[in-house]
Design a protein around this motif. Structure first.
Motif, PDB file in Angstrom:
ATOM      1  N   GLU A 142       0.843  -1.206   0.000  1.00  0.00           N
ATOM      2  CA  GLU A 142       0.000   0.000   0.000  1.00  0.00           C
ATOM      3  C   GLU A 142       0.873   1.248   0.000  1.00  0.00           C
ATOM      4  N   ARG A 195     -14.435  10.758   5.402  1.00  0.00           N
ATOM      5  CA  ARG A 195     -13.886   9.626   6.153  1.00  0.00           C
ATOM      6  C   ARG A 195     -14.862   9.042   7.176  1.00  0.00           C
ATOM      7  N   TYR A 220      -9.673   5.203  -4.126  1.00  0.00           N
ATOM      8  CA  TYR A 220      -9.890   5.838  -2.824  1.00  0.00           C
ATOM      9  C   TYR A 220     -11.364   6.143  -2.563  1.00  0.00           C
ATOM     10  N   GLU A 275     -15.433   4.637  -3.568  1.00  0.00           N
ATOM     11  CA  GLU A 275     -16.319   3.672  -4.205  1.00  0.00           C
ATOM     12  C   GLU A 275     -17.448   4.453  -4.872  1.00  0.00           C
ATOM     13  N   SER A 310     -13.361   4.557   0.324  1.00  0.00           N
ATOM     14  CA  SER A 310     -13.094   3.122   0.400  1.00  0.00           C
ATOM     15  C   SER A 310     -12.150   2.818   1.562  1.00  0.00           C
ATOM     16  N   ASN A 311     -11.955   1.544   1.843  1.00  0.00           N
ATOM     17  CA  ASN A 311     -10.995   1.153   2.872  1.00  0.00           C
ATOM     18  C   ASN A 311      -9.587   1.618   2.511  1.00  0.00           C
ATOM     19  N   GLN A 320      -9.334   5.220   3.391  1.00  0.00           N
ATOM     20  CA  GLN A 320      -9.148   5.368   4.842  1.00  0.00           C
ATOM     21  C   GLN A 320      -7.700   5.094   5.228  1.00  0.00           C
ATOM     22  N   ASN A 321      -7.115   4.072   4.625  1.00  0.00           N
ATOM     23  CA  ASN A 321      -5.729   3.727   4.926  1.00  0.00           C
ATOM     24  C   ASN A 321      -4.772   4.820   4.476  1.00  0.00           C
TER      25      ASN A 321
END
Length: 227
Positions: A119, A142, A177, A179, A201-202, A205-206
């Protein structure tokens, strides 16, 4: 290895452009000094400021930083991160991306074993394609669910063009980033309108956690320590 062998394709490109500028009759040498000399100075200064800033933060967080042994264990990954960061910092006029990369660097130095390096490689490769507004939209999204572009427009109090913001949402979607899903289809005079919804998206968030949630200094009050 000779100095020529150390030059990469980008170096040769800039040398070629610099040569062309220098060859412009009468004013060429002056333009070469004014632009390329100043350009190199600014880029070097940005990197210098980046590492000075990083050094100050590391000084404040010494008790949370990893050991030399662990850094050596992840030396290849860290070196690659530094190389990509330097390229981004060099061209970062506003300093916003430099702050994001500093945060990411502090996260790495706190616990490289917990970093998802796949990532990380993707994050540093896409930050160059994004601007401040991208991160503002990601930050606003977020905590929430699905929203339409109208909500994004309202977030900026209608000050930004709706087509720009729609394009930005599509860019964030293409980067993974955001959806996207579709809602109702309405037939109107100007054509078919399809309600489009976006949410973070997850992966988005990451990205925010990696670039905007660095370790913070612990404040000690007597025997109590606050994070």
């Amino acid at each position: 290895m000779s100095e020529k062998e150390n030059l990469n394709i980008k170096d040769y490109s800039w040398l070629a452009i610099e040569g062309i500028v220098a060859s412009i009759p009468t004013v060429g040498p002056a333009l070469q000094t004014a632009y390329f000399g100043r350009k190199s100075e600014k880029r070097f200064k940005r990197i210098e400021n980046f590492y000075n800033d990083l050094s100050q933060h590391v000084q404040e967080l010494q008790d949370q930083m990893v050991t030399k042994t662990e850094i050596e264990k992840y030396s290849d990954q860290i070196a690659e991160f530094m190389e990509k960061s330097n390229d981004l910092v060099e061209s970062d006029v506003q300093g916003f991306k430099s702050a994001l990369l500093r945060n990411a660097f502090l996260t790495i130095l706190k616990s490289p074993s917990e970093v998802n390096w796949n990532e990380e490689q993707y994050f540093t490769s896409t930050i160059g394609q994004m601007d401040t507004t991208d991160f503002q939209v990601l930050g606003a999204a977020r905590n929430g669910g699905w929203v339409q572009v109208k909500s994004v427009i309202d977030f900026f109090n209608g000050k930004l063009d709706r087509f720009y913001l729609k394009g930005l949402c599509e860019r964030l979607t293409s980067l993974g980033y955001f959806e996207k899903r579709y809602g109702n289809i309405n037939m109107q005079g100007e054509g078919t309108i399809i309600d489009t919804y976006y949410r973070i998206s997850n992966l988005g968030q990451n990205l925010l956690s990696f670039t905007m949630k660095p370790p913070i200094k612990k404040e000690t009050n007597g025997n109590n320590t606050k994070p």
